[in-house]
Motif scaffolding. Sequence first.
Motif, PDB file in Angstrom:
ATOM      1  N   UNK A  36      61.161  45.219  39.445  1.00  0.00           N
ATOM      2  CA  UNK A  36      61.249  44.235  38.378  1.00  0.00           C
ATOM      3  C   UNK A  36      60.507  42.954  38.671  1.00  0.00           C
ATOM      4  N   UNK A  37      59.761  42.896  39.785  1.00  0.00           N
ATOM      5  CA  UNK A  37      59.057  41.685  40.173  1.00  0.00           C
ATOM      6  C   UNK A  37      57.731  41.563  39.419  1.00  0.00           C
ATOM      7  N   UNK A  38      57.371  40.331  39.021  1.00  0.00           N
ATOM      8  CA  UNK A  38      56.092  40.150  38.324  1.00  0.00           C
ATOM      9  C   UNK A  38      54.911  40.333  39.262  1.00  0.00           C
ATOM     10  N   UNK A  39      53.821  40.811  38.723  1.00  0.00           N
ATOM     11  CA  UNK A  39      52.571  40.990  39.462  1.00  0.00           C
ATOM     12  C   UNK A  39      51.469  40.341  38.647  1.00  0.00           C
ATOM     13  N   UNK A  40      50.709  39.461  39.261  1.00  0.00           N
ATOM     14  CA  UNK A  40      49.624  38.775  38.563  1.00  0.00           C
ATOM     15  C   UNK A  40      48.300  39.383  38.999  1.00  0.00           C
ATOM     16  N   UNK A  41      47.605  40.016  38.070  1.00  0.00           N
ATOM     17  CA  UNK A  41      46.272  40.561  38.336  1.00  0.00           C
ATOM     18  C   UNK A  41      45.242  39.448  38.171  1.00  0.00           C
ATOM     19  N   UNK A  42      44.415  39.230  39.182  1.00  0.00           N
ATOM     20  CA  UNK A  42      43.339  38.250  39.095  1.00  0.00           C
ATOM     21  C   UNK A  42      42.101  38.678  39.883  1.00  0.00           C
ATOM     22  N   UNK A  43      42.138  39.869  40.450  1.00  0.00           N
ATOM     23  CA  UNK A  43      40.989  40.398  41.179  1.00  0.00           C
ATOM     24  C   UNK A  43      41.042  41.920  41.143  1.00  0.00           C
TER      25      UNK A  43
END
Length: 668
Positions: A519-526
């Motif tokens: 349930x943890x957020x994941x930020x895609x930036x690469x």
Amino acid sequence: MSDDAFSWLTSDQIYTRKRKSGVSSLEILALPDDLRQLVNQVMRQEPVKLEALVAALERPEQDVRGQVALLTAQGWMQKEEIEGEIHYRVNLARRRARSLPPGIWQVLEGTWKIQLFRYFNDDEKADFTRAFKLESFESGECIFRQGEWGHSMYLLDSGVIELVTQDAEGNEVVLSRLRPGAIIGEVAVLLGERRWATARAVEPVSVWTLYKNDLDSLLSRSPSAGLALQREIERQVHTPERHISTTQASSCQTRKDEHQGERYNPILIVGQEAAALAQSLAEYTGERLLLLNLHAPPQSTPSPLASSRLVIEHRSARHLDSKALTKSLQEGLAQFDRVIVAAPNELHSPLMSVISLIDLVIDLSGTEVPWVIAAARRRWTIPTERPPDIARIARRLCQRVLGVALSGGAARTLAHIGALRALEEAQMPIDMIASTGIGAVIAGLYAAGFSVDELTDLAIRHDKDLNPFDGSLNLRLVSRSALYAGKHARQTLQKLLQDRTFDDLSLPLYIVAADLESGQPIVFKEGPLIDALEASLALAGLVAPAERDQRSLVDGGLINPMPANVLVEHGAGLVIGINTIPRPNRKGILPARGKIDLTSTWLRLRDQLAYAALMSSLRHLDLLIMLQVDQFDGTDFDRAAELIASGLAATQREIHHIRTLLAPDTRL
């Protein structure tokens, strides 16, 4: 927003209980859109006749008559007879008689120019002034007392008011004396706090009073202006002269205080674009700048803007000694708001003598100048794969990097295409963008270089290509984790994006997904862009998760439906949120237009959860644009043209607010 504001969601109580007292603006905000628009129109014209209301709303008379009768019967509105004709008013709590003597215009003429009220357009200013009431206080009389809850704010028309408090020993301390034109008591009203001091008339005074209920009703019509006002008030809370306690200050901490960047001065720029950058910086900040140009021959002649805000002095680095350059720099710092030194690529000894005085070195040369790398204590090296975006660098220097956060919302996110068109047509600069869910697909394609026209064509002519709900209403139980595979939409994106990565994008992009197990957020930036967009298509519970690195990834719409905080964390100085998640309405989870199927019902449940999460993210925004898409269903990919038009119109109405945010700071 308080819990009871949406208490009617669980029943039809708005139709069954009588109101014994007036309604608040909070309750009005929670009404379904059609009823809220009617109530707002009545407030704008009151007292208003039914015929005028029908004409203003452009709805069938029978529909308006029925809604008016319903709201009147339930106490939301009241009718009165004026010259033999029936007129209607909104039954606001603690309504007070309103007057508008000419004096209010003299007070407000200067008030609109200050930071607090500059967010209102002309129509909103006219509505605002009609809500003020002129009141008088005798010498020694208290306007309000310290510790009271704020229910009104004041504009001082004549006389003198002093703000007083007590020290630790109980002795009275006069904090300040206020004269005509001052605004008093706005902090407690807008932040919902107690008065931090006592306001007392030193001599007979007249004040224009605006009560909280009237202010709330005004701001309910312009949520963007309300959000901007609250930001400005929170900024004022942290100035030393406010004498706010540490506890109060920390509770009102704004993201601007937390993430405010440094103000670099002086700046050294290596490269041929120094004059253009200095001019752009002067335009954004309103500062007076001195540009010491060490290039030979001199750079291009400045435009008319430079003659008033930017002064350029040409010096030759070859013929300038260290003392002369140091003296020029010191004199510039004393006479101008900021000093910029334009330096050639090659090293000259005078530069080394002043490098310790330079706050920031910006390398626009694209050659990785060795002496800059060795000597600069703080440097920005601008990549040269494409021509440098001078205006974007200037916005970064003055903390006006503009980030746009697009919400999720399934098919409704197609309205973001219209919003992007409105921003482009108004030449609003987008420096970074973040999103989640299918909104991230729009953001990702846009950042990858797809034009608004191309996105419009894709959404309208190929509406099924972005629809992750394979088989429309015919469910396919592909696994225990979802109803749809989303295979066709994923294949479409792979074909469009091919092997593009985040490094290939035209502007920074941040996409929020979630790990299905933790349930943890994941930020895609690469990395590969397709990985992020495939996760965004995986609407939890509906579309099969994307499997990446032994993790099952789904969209982040339930965790962070409008990732404004991500933009702030990555340096955005101004953040605009564009929302396509509908407010919960009296129909609860029933789909629009009578479509009753599991997909639409589940999307409506998601919307209710996402909207609650959305409310908690508002503190990261400078402006919230609510796209009018409540009448659409989350599966309406076939209504792309209507959605795009709706997004375009709603965003165009807010352009003046964005221009205000980007305008030079009047406090400088």
